[in-house]
Design an enzyme around this catalytic site. Structure first.
Site, PDB file in Angstrom:
ATOM      1  N   LYS A 239      35.078  22.639   2.087  1.00 37.71           N
ATOM      2  CA  LYS A 239      36.248  21.884   1.440  1.00 37.71           C
ATOM      3  C   LYS A 239      36.699  20.716   2.640  1.00 37.71           C
ATOM      4  O   LYS A 239      36.849  19.445   2.310  1.00 37.71           O
ATOM      5  CB  LYS A 239      37.666  22.753   1.379  1.00 37.71           C
ATOM      6  CG  LYS A 239      37.293  23.719   0.483  1.00 37.71           C
ATOM      7  CD  LYS A 239      38.651  24.691  -0.069  1.00 37.71           C
ATOM      8  CE  LYS A 239      38.912  25.555   1.238  1.00 37.71           C
ATOM      9  NZ  LYS A 239      37.924  26.468   1.590  1.00 37.71           N
TER      10      LYS A 239
ATOM     11  N   ARG B 186      47.086  28.588  -2.651  1.00 34.83           N
ATOM     12  CA  ARG B 186      46.079  29.686  -2.521  1.00 34.83           C
ATOM     13  C   ARG B 186      46.639  31.093  -3.317  1.00 34.83           C
ATOM     14  O   ARG B 186      46.003  32.002  -3.130  1.00 34.83           O
ATOM     15  CB  ARG B 186      46.013  29.970  -1.113  1.00 34.83           C
ATOM     16  CG  ARG B 186      44.716  29.873  -0.390  1.00 34.83           C
ATOM     17  CD  ARG B 186      44.990  30.096   1.101  1.00 34.83           C
ATOM     18  NE  ARG B 186      43.898  30.462   1.850  1.00 34.83           N
ATOM     19  CZ  ARG B 186      43.278  29.436   2.494  1.00 34.83           C
ATOM     20  NH1 ARG B 186      43.510  28.094   2.595  1.00 34.83           N
ATOM     21  NH2 ARG B 186      42.063  29.575   3.284  1.00 34.83           N
TER      22      ARG B 186
ATOM     23  N   ARG C 293      29.524  27.861  12.440  1.00 31.00           N
ATOM     24  CA  ARG C 293      30.610  26.451  12.453  1.00 31.00           C
ATOM     25  C   ARG C 293      31.044  26.055  13.848  1.00 31.00           C
ATOM     26  O   ARG C 293      31.444  27.053  14.566  1.00 31.00           O
ATOM     27  CB  ARG C 293      31.737  26.777  11.526  1.00 31.00           C
ATOM     28  CG  ARG C 293      32.872  25.545  11.575  1.00 31.00           C
ATOM     29  CD  ARG C 293      33.804  25.487  10.517  1.00 31.00           C
ATOM     30  NE  ARG C 293      34.664  26.732  10.515  1.00 31.00           N
ATOM     31  CZ  ARG C 293      35.427  26.850   9.448  1.00 31.00           C
ATOM     32  NH1 ARG C 293      35.569  26.009   8.556  1.00 31.00           N
ATOM     33  NH2 ARG C 293      36.192  28.041   9.316  1.00 31.00           N
TER      34      ARG C 293
ATOM     35  N   ARG D 105      36.195  28.750  15.782  1.00 32.10           N
ATOM     36  CA  ARG D 105      37.613  29.217  15.503  1.00 32.10           C
ATOM     37  C   ARG D 105      37.616  30.901  15.452  1.00 32.10           C
ATOM     38  O   ARG D 105      36.822  31.318  15.678  1.00 32.10           O
ATOM     39  CB  ARG D 105      37.689  28.828  14.122  1.00 32.10           C
ATOM     40  CG  ARG D 105      38.618  27.345  13.741  1.00 32.10           C
ATOM     41  CD  ARG D 105      38.648  26.883  12.400  1.00 32.10           C
ATOM     42  NE  ARG D 105      38.951  27.892  11.378  1.00 32.10           N
ATOM     43  CZ  ARG D 105      39.171  27.494  10.037  1.00 32.10           C
ATOM     44  NH1 ARG D 105      38.872  26.395   9.682  1.00 32.10           N
ATOM     45  NH2 ARG D 105      39.702  28.422   9.196  1.00 32.10           N
TER      46      ARG D 105
ATOM     47  N   ARG E 251      38.530  37.484   5.110  1.00 39.43           N
ATOM     48  CA  ARG E 251      38.971  35.977   4.155  1.00 39.43           C
ATOM     49  C   ARG E 251      38.233  36.062   2.912  1.00 39.43           C
ATOM     50  O   ARG E 251      39.098  35.657   1.843  1.00 39.43           O
ATOM     51  CB  ARG E 251      38.620  34.928   5.188  1.00 39.43           C
ATOM     52  CG  ARG E 251      39.513  34.850   6.202  1.00 39.43           C
ATOM     53  CD  ARG E 251      38.802  33.852   7.282  1.00 39.43           C
ATOM     54  NE  ARG E 251      38.660  32.645   7.130  1.00 39.43           N
ATOM     55  CZ  ARG E 251      37.821  31.710   7.675  1.00 39.43           C
ATOM     56  NH1 ARG E 251      36.956  32.324   8.689  1.00 39.43           N
ATOM     57  NH2 ARG E 251      37.661  30.535   7.289  1.00 39.43           N
TER      58      ARG E 251
END
Ligand code: AP5
Ligand code: ZN
Length: 211
Positions: free
Chosen positions: A13, A88, A127, A160, A171
């Site tokens: 996203k 969400r 990431r 992160r 998640r």
């Protein structure tokens, strides 16, 4: 152009939003980025949100809805916006409907980026994000040509806190339980567009061009 980007964690996203923002010159509003700013700034909201975020759980609806009411009424959203990571939950979607109708605005599309769970785990565990400008990299799929530094601004790249495998899996299950009902919610309104998130990083842009 008023668009919601929907999709599991790691669907791309944030990556795809960068291209859309550049093309349409509309604000990219990411609730995840906003919350991380609050955490960094040590605000009351940041202190409340941190423990939910680190555990891979959703921050309570009332906190998110208040933050978004404030953001959407700032005056730069009249001509368009790209929402990333909001809504969400169904209560968040209902609150957004109410807010937009008060503002006399309508959504153009809800783009769902579809990516398999195992791809998500691979993507998020590799990431890296620039601490200064927020640019998004991946150690194998999209490495920075400057190693541990950002290609664009020279800033530090970091991982992160919620990109650990156990938190990533939490998640994902939160997404399947609490967020995926939004697919039916927006499909019923005729707004849902499904896009393959495992292909090129401009797939969302291409989808919007075809509207
Ligand atoms: P948030 O920051 O919104 O995280 P997320 O939805 O889990 O999404 P991500 O940012 O992890 O992934 P992304 O889809 O943007 O993927 P990216 O482009 O980085 O939320 C974090 C937390 O905040 C939540 O867990 C929750 O606690 C809280 N929160 C936020 N909003 C909330 C709300 N509305 N209500 C309640 N709580 C809320 O890409 C991922 C990786 O893949 C990158 O390394 C990238 O380089 C790579 N990649 C991307 N596209 C491709 C591609 N096509 N091919 C190969 N690699 C790719
Ligand atoms: Zn940078």
């Amino acid at each position: 152009m008023r668009v919601i980007l929907l999709g599991p964690p790691g669907a791309g996203k944030g990556t795809q939003a960068a291209a859309v923002k550049e093309r349409y010159r509309i604000p990219h509003i990411s609730t995840g980025d906003m919350l991380r700013e609050h955490v960094k700034g040590g605000t009351e909201l940041g202190r409340k949100a941190k423990e939910f975020m680190d555990g891979g759980k959703l921050v309570p609806d009332q906190l998110i809805i208040a933050m978004m009411e404030d953001r959407l009424s700032q005056g730069d959203c009249e001509n368009g916006f790209l929402l990333d990571g909001f809504p969400r939950t169904v209560p968040q979607a209902e609150a957004l409907d109410e807010l937009l109708s008060r503002m006399g605005l309508q959504l153009d599309a809800v783009v769902l980026l579809e990516v398999a769970d195992e791809v998500v785990v691979q993507r998020l565990s590799g990431r890296r994000v620039c601490r200064s400008c927020g640019a998004i990299y991946h150690v194998s799929f999209h490495p920075s040509s400057k190693g541990d530094l950002c290609e664009a601004c020279g800033g530090d790249l970091y991982q992160r806190d919620d990109d650990r495998e156990d938190v990533i899996r939490r998640r994902l299950s939160v997404y399947h339980e609490q967020t995926s009902p939004l697919e039916a919610y927006y499909d019923a309104k005729g707004l849902l567009r499904r896009v393959n998130g495992e292909g090129a990083t401009d797939a969302v842009l291409r989808c919007l061009e075809g509207l």
